[in-house]
Design a protein around this motif. Structure first.
Motif, PDB file in Angstrom:
ATOM      1  N   ALA A  34       0.831  -1.209   0.000  1.00  0.00           N
ATOM      2  CA  ALA A  34       0.000   0.000   0.000  1.00  0.00           C
ATOM      3  C   ALA A  34       0.865   1.258   0.000  1.00  0.00           C
ATOM      4  O   ALA A  34       0.549   2.240  -0.693  1.00  0.00           O
ATOM      5  CB  ALA A  34      -0.934  -0.012   1.202  1.00  0.00           C
ATOM      6  N   CYS A  59      -5.814   2.488   0.203  1.00  0.00           N
ATOM      7  CA  CYS A  59      -4.421   2.212   0.597  1.00  0.00           C
ATOM      8  C   CYS A  59      -4.100   2.847   1.946  1.00  0.00           C
ATOM      9  O   CYS A  59      -3.392   2.259   2.761  1.00  0.00           O
ATOM     10  CB  CYS A  59      -3.455   2.705  -0.468  1.00  0.00           C
ATOM     11  SG  CYS A  59      -3.368   1.650  -1.914  1.00  0.00           S
ATOM     12  N   ILE A  62      -5.620   0.617   4.498  1.00  0.00           N
ATOM     13  CA  ILE A  62      -4.855  -0.638   4.589  1.00  0.00           C
ATOM     14  C   ILE A  62      -3.605  -0.427   5.440  1.00  0.00           C
ATOM     15  O   ILE A  62      -3.262  -1.272   6.270  1.00  0.00           O
ATOM     16  CB  ILE A  62      -4.495  -1.166   3.185  1.00  0.00           C
ATOM     17  CG1 ILE A  62      -5.743  -1.695   2.490  1.00  0.00           C
ATOM     18  CG2 ILE A  62      -3.433  -2.254   3.258  1.00  0.00           C
ATOM     19  CD1 ILE A  62      -5.532  -2.074   1.044  1.00  0.00           C
TER      20      ILE A  62
END
Length: 78
Positions: A34, A59, A62
């Motif tokens: 990410a 991202c 994450i």
């Protein structure tokens, strides 16, 4: 307060169970991926090429989730 810090230090230094070691490896791999996507966006301005903004938002989430999972895996002891 001191007891909490000493407990955390003891847990950090102790060995983690095998299941949590695997979770830690997975979270490091996903988090690194990410970060690479976000870095590529900063370097190459991928949004200008039509890459949806939602990908970069996901991202960020994450990375946060992987950091939390990695910490939880690290402080778990046998």
């Amino acid at each position: 307060m001191i007891n909490w810090i000493s407990e955390l230090t003891e847990r950090w230094k102790s060995e983690s169970p095998d299941f949590w070691k695997k979770i830690m490896k997975i979270s490091v791999t996903l988090g690194t991926s990410a970060v690479a996507v976000l870095a590529a966006d900063k370097m190459f301005e991928l949004q200008a090429y039509g890459v949806p903004t939602i990908i970069f938002t996901i991202c960020g989430y994450i990375i946060t989730a992987c950091a939390a999972l990695g910490l939880a895996a690290k402080i778990t002891k046998k």
